[in-house]
Enzyme design. Structure first.
Site, short mmCIF file in Angstrom:
data_model
loop_
_atom_site.label_atom_id
_atom_site.label_comp_id
_atom_site.label_asym_id
_atom_site.label_seq_id
_atom_site.Cartn_x
_atom_site.Cartn_y
_atom_site.Cartn_z
N TYR A 18 0.84 -1.20 0.00
CA TYR A 18 0.00 0.00 0.00
C TYR A 18 0.87 1.25 0.00
O TYR A 18 0.63 2.19 -0.76
CB TYR A 18 -0.94 -0.02 1.21
CG TYR A 18 -2.14 0.86 1.07
CD1 TYR A 18 -3.27 0.41 0.40
CD2 TYR A 18 -2.17 2.14 1.60
CE1 TYR A 18 -4.40 1.21 0.26
CE2 TYR A 18 -3.28 2.95 1.47
CZ TYR A 18 -4.40 2.48 0.80
OH TYR A 18 -5.49 3.28 0.67
N HIS A 22 1.23 3.98 -3.17
CA HIS A 22 0.87 5.37 -2.88
C HIS A 22 2.06 6.32 -2.94
O HIS A 22 1.87 7.54 -2.99
CB HIS A 22 0.14 5.46 -1.54
CG HIS A 22 -1.28 5.04 -1.65
ND1 HIS A 22 -1.66 3.71 -1.66
CD2 HIS A 22 -2.42 5.76 -1.82
CE1 HIS A 22 -2.97 3.63 -1.82
NE2 HIS A 22 -3.46 4.86 -1.92
N TYR A 41 -5.42 16.59 -0.37
CA TYR A 41 -5.77 15.20 -0.03
C TYR A 41 -4.57 14.53 0.63
O TYR A 41 -3.48 14.53 0.09
CB TYR A 41 -6.15 14.49 -1.32
CG TYR A 41 -6.72 13.09 -1.22
CD1 TYR A 41 -6.69 12.34 -0.07
CD2 TYR A 41 -7.29 12.51 -2.34
CE1 TYR A 41 -7.22 11.07 -0.01
CE2 TYR A 41 -7.82 11.24 -2.31
CZ TYR A 41 -7.78 10.52 -1.14
OH TYR A 41 -8.30 9.26 -1.09
N TRP A 79 -7.34 1.50 -10.26
CA TRP A 79 -6.68 1.85 -8.99
C TRP A 79 -7.41 1.20 -7.82
O TRP A 79 -6.80 0.62 -6.94
CB TRP A 79 -6.62 3.37 -8.85
CG TRP A 79 -5.92 3.81 -7.60
CD1 TRP A 79 -6.49 4.26 -6.46
CD2 TRP A 79 -4.51 3.85 -7.39
NE1 TRP A 79 -5.52 4.58 -5.53
CE2 TRP A 79 -4.30 4.32 -6.09
CE3 TRP A 79 -3.42 3.51 -8.18
CZ2 TRP A 79 -3.03 4.47 -5.54
CZ3 TRP A 79 -2.14 3.65 -7.64
CH2 TRP A 79 -1.96 4.13 -6.34
N TRP A 80 -8.72 1.32 -7.82
CA TRP A 80 -9.51 0.70 -6.76
C TRP A 80 -9.36 -0.82 -6.77
O TRP A 80 -9.30 -1.44 -5.71
CB TRP A 80 -10.98 1.09 -6.87
CG TRP A 80 -11.24 2.54 -6.54
CD1 TRP A 80 -10.47 3.37 -5.77
CD2 TRP A 80 -12.36 3.31 -6.97
NE1 TRP A 80 -11.05 4.63 -5.71
CE2 TRP A 80 -12.21 4.61 -6.43
CE3 TRP A 80 -13.47 3.05 -7.75
CZ2 TRP A 80 -13.13 5.63 -6.64
CZ3 TRP A 80 -14.38 4.06 -7.97
CH2 TRP A 80 -14.21 5.34 -7.42
#
Length: 109
Positions: A18, A22, A41, A79-80
């Site tokens: 993760y 990212h 964000y 991406w999801w």
């Protein structure tokens, strides 16, 4: 402008992956997020509880519409598909939520 915060669990064995993905979010995904009127964000990780906290500023007038437009993006769907299996939604989240929405109780500019 509306500040929004969300929370979700992350699988312990997925944390390294993760962080890796990212560290280099795909430019197409960043563009979709920007076009959805999301600014400033950030995502934070809390270990050892393995919780992710995301916060952003929404600068649009219809978040549901902008979120739906994000979901229509092939890049965002890919991406999801990459990230969702790493996550563990909270059992207390509202119906229809993946990330659990949070109530803002304090802010200082």
């Amino acid at each position: 402008m509306q500040r929004m915060g969300l929370c979700i669990g992350i699988k312990a064995e997925a944390i390294a992956d993760y962080k890796r993905v990212h560290a280099a979010v795909w430019p197409e995904v960043l563009d979709v997020i920007s076009r959805a009127n999301i600014r400033n964000y950030s995502t934070f990780l809390r270990e050892p509880e393995n919780l992710l906290f995301a916060c952003w500023e929404y600068h649009g007038s219809d978040f549901a519409r902008d979120a739906a437009l994000m979901g229509e993006s092939p890049a965002m769907r890919k991406w999801w598909a990459l990230c969702d299996p790493m996550q563990m939604p909270l059992p207390t989240r509202a119906d229809g939520e993946w990330w659990a929405a949070m109530e803002q109780v304090f802010h200082l500019d």
